[in-house]
Design a protein around this motif. Structure first.
Motif, PDB file in Angstrom:
ATOM      1  N   ASN A 401     -37.306  19.560 153.726  1.00  0.00           N
ATOM      2  CA  ASN A 401     -37.060  18.885 152.387  1.00  0.00           C
ATOM      3  C   ASN A 401     -37.497  17.573 152.581  1.00  0.00           C
ATOM      4  OD1 ASN A 401     -35.861  18.941 149.774  1.00  0.00           O
ATOM      5  ND2 ASN A 401     -34.011  17.987 150.695  1.00  0.00           N
ATOM      6  N   VAL A 402     -38.766  17.396 152.849  1.00  0.00           N
ATOM      7  CA  VAL A 402     -39.119  15.723 153.011  1.00  0.00           C
ATOM      8  C   VAL A 402     -39.038  15.177 151.480  1.00  0.00           C
ATOM      9  CG1 VAL A 402     -41.219  14.246 153.290  1.00  0.00           C
ATOM     10  CG2 VAL A 402     -40.571  16.098 155.036  1.00  0.00           C
ATOM     11  N   GLY A 403     -39.305  15.886 150.528  1.00  0.00           N
ATOM     12  CA  GLY A 403     -39.026  15.287 149.037  1.00  0.00           C
ATOM     13  C   GLY A 403     -38.126  14.967 148.577  1.00  0.00           C
ATOM     14  N   GLY A 404     -36.769  15.528 149.450  1.00  0.00           N
ATOM     15  CA  GLY A 404     -35.446  15.410 148.745  1.00  0.00           C
ATOM     16  C   GLY A 404     -34.656  14.465 149.565  1.00  0.00           C
ATOM     17  N   VAL A 405     -35.315  13.620 150.317  1.00  0.00           N
ATOM     18  CA  VAL A 405     -34.424  12.501 151.009  1.00  0.00           C
ATOM     19  C   VAL A 405     -34.800  11.250 150.236  1.00  0.00           C
ATOM     20  CG1 VAL A 405     -34.803  13.525 153.308  1.00  0.00           C
ATOM     21  CG2 VAL A 405     -36.269  11.742 152.474  1.00  0.00           C
TER      22      VAL A 405
END
Length: 556
Positions: A401-405
């Motif tokens: 979930n790289v785009g959700g940090v």
């Protein structure tokens, strides 16, 4: 018969039948586990919350934290319960009158969830700030509900200063202020890490630059020998990867760029249809824009990677900073993209085709994860930490979930209270719009700020004396507000500010059950976001005007 036995000793089986029902704890927290999963629940169950000031709003907030299962809460208040407290606070009993309000509220709040521990301290915050600051900083989060403005500032200053030390705790402070139907919630935090913002989509399909196994699979399909059923159930992702690969062969390795080329690409895709009603092709045409939309590191993540705390990590850095630093090294090499996500959107497809496609993405994810872990081990060694310092579960969640940090950097409460920083700019830019409820809410914020300065000067809230004195109080608050706005003449203060001051003083800074319930829900929602490090918390102020059913959030 010789082999007969007594019926009382007869058994029909000796193997225990396993139960597949979830345990009592899972059943109790089932709904919330769907929101923040087991990792979030573990964070919640280790949270310690301090409520300073025991009133209806603070208790409503605690109620919404006790039910989902925080570890512990403490209520700090020196006050005795009054009949007015009982009339507004559901967590008090008529027999509570005359007893310490903190102890009485703890008694009834702990009945909501036996797994939660609660305690009370019947002491003044002012004395604890001097004698036991370590007690205050031992909590995960602090809620200050309608306490004196000067004490609120001292508390905020303590928490801000503590978080300034390297590796020190960053303890969020949620401050509540309400008067009648008007309410405000403010959050002070220095830096907050969000491990999962729960974005609308986490899919990184990479159709413009597919990984080799995906492109090989797409090109291996023989569309012309398939029967109509199989042909109409090819996933649209595969159709687009195949079409894009063929297109690049005849266009010098380039994808469609001009509007004419994009239209031509869609026409070529349409020609592969066998029947006119193939739903998978309709999905592919609707998603065709993904082919010429360049896959890259999300803009928000790029900004994080440029942060000094991410660029220069050390043994005292937060886990998220170390993971982001590793990501910057990961994306420094071709194809300069973040790791592949193993998740896929829903699509029209046969089960066999969908599962095969999903396995391709999962296999690529595992490969990317292994490469990321190798880089992470090198980073940990460089900063003097052992491999495995960051749990595998946390690493895998980050890679998925790289785009959700995210990282939120806050501002100190004192800046807002003194009219400096971001609030000063907001005041300078303010223009009232009768059709925009947010401008009314901002006027309420300034009226509350002026009322707090009135309290510091008079040790009482405006409007709490006899009705005959309200007009004089209002005029003095207007004078204070004139100074905040930088106006020389009282006539220069817009009517909206006069109306807001009148509404706030009319409420007498009392707590109504309806307003308390509404604000308590907001506070608990934000507290859960902060404790679980999931979803994006308020940054940093929300004003609620229940007279007109309006609310607005501001970064001040």
């Amino acid at each position: 018969m010789d082999d007969s036995i007594d019926v009382t000793h007869a058994t029909t089986g000796i193997t225990e039948i396993p139960s597949y029902r979830p345990d009592a704890k899972t059943r109790r927290y089932d709904r919330q586990l769907r929101l923040w999963a087991s990792a979030g629940q573990r964070s919640l169950e280790s949270a310690r919350v301090l409520l300073v000031g025991c009133d209806a709003t603070g208790c409503q907030a605690l109620k919404n934290l006790v039910l989902p299962g925080i570890s512990h809460f403490t209520i700090l208040s020196p006050d005795l319960t009054t009949s007015q407290d009982v009339a507004t606070n559901f967590f008090l009993h008529p027999d509570s009158v005359g007893s310490p309000i903190a102890e009485q509220s703890v008694k009834y709040l702990t009945e909501l969830n036996p797994a939660v521990d609660g305690s009370a301290r019947v002491e003044e915050l002012s004395s604890l700030l001097v004698s036991e600051p370590d007690f205050i900083t031992s909590f995960t989060l602090i809620i200050a509900s309608n306490i004196e403005p000067s004490l609120e500032l001292q508390l905020a200053d303590l928490l801000w200063d503590v978080s300034n030390s390297v590796g020190g705790p960053d303890i969020p402070l949620i401050s509540i202020r309400n008067s009648g139907f008007i309410g405000r919630v403010e959050i002070q935090l220095r830096e907050h890490s969000v491990v999962d913002t729960h974005p609308d989509t986490t899919h990184t399909l990479r159709l413009d630059s597919p990984f080799p196994s995906l492109e090989q699979h797409a090109r291996s399909l023989d569309l012309f020998t398939m029967d109509s059923m199989e042909h109409s159930h090819i996933p649209w992702v595969v159709l687009l990867v195949r079409a894009a690969s063929i297109w690049k062969e005849s266009h010098g390795g380039k994808l469609p760029e001009t509007s004419e080329e994009k239209a031509e690409f869609k026409e070529v895709l349409k020609k592969d249809k066998v029947k006119g009603d193939e739903e998978n092709y309709e999905e592919a045409l609707a998603q065709a824009y993904r082919v010429w939309s360049k896959s890259e590191v999300p803009w928000e993540i790029k900004q994080l990677l440029e942060d000094d705390s991410v660029k220069n990590v050390s043994s005292s850095s937060k886990n998220l900073h170390i993971l982001l630093h590793t990501l910057s090294q990961y994306t420094a090499t071709p194809p300069h993209l973040p790791p592949t996500s193993p998740s896929l959107p829903d699509m029209h497809s046969s089960t066999t085709s969908y599962v095969h496609l999903q396995n391709l993405y999962k296999k690529e994810y595992q490969s990317d994860l292994a490469r990321f872990k190798t880089l992470l081990a090198e980073v940990l060694q460089e900063i003097g930490l052992e491999d495995g310092t960051i749990p595998d579960e946390e690493v895998e969640g980050f890679v998925k979930n790289v785009g959700g940090v995210g990282i939120i950097k806050g501002t100190p409460s004192r800046e807002r209270k003194e009219g400096k920083g971001l609030i000063a700019q907001s005041i300078a830019d303010y223009q009232y719009d009768e059709y925009d409820g947010s401008t009314t809410c901002f006027a309420m914020e300034l009226a509350l700020l002026a009322s707090e300065r009135f309290y510091i000067a008079h040790k009482r809230w405006p409007g709490v004396k006899a009705k005959g004195d309200m007009s004089e109080d209002n005029r003095e608050v207007e004078e204070i507000l004139k100074g905040i706005l930088g106006k020389n003449d009282l006539e220069e203060v817009d009517d909206i500010f006069v109306e807001c001051i009148a509404e706030i003083t009319r409420g007498g800074f009392g707590t109504l059950p309806t307003t308390a319930a509404f604000l308590g829900g907001i506070v608990a929602q934000e507290a859960i976001k902060l404790v679980t490090n999931q979803y994006t918390p308020l940054d940093n102020t929300v004003i609620v005007n229940l007279v007109k059913s309006e609310s607005a959030k501001f970064k001040l």
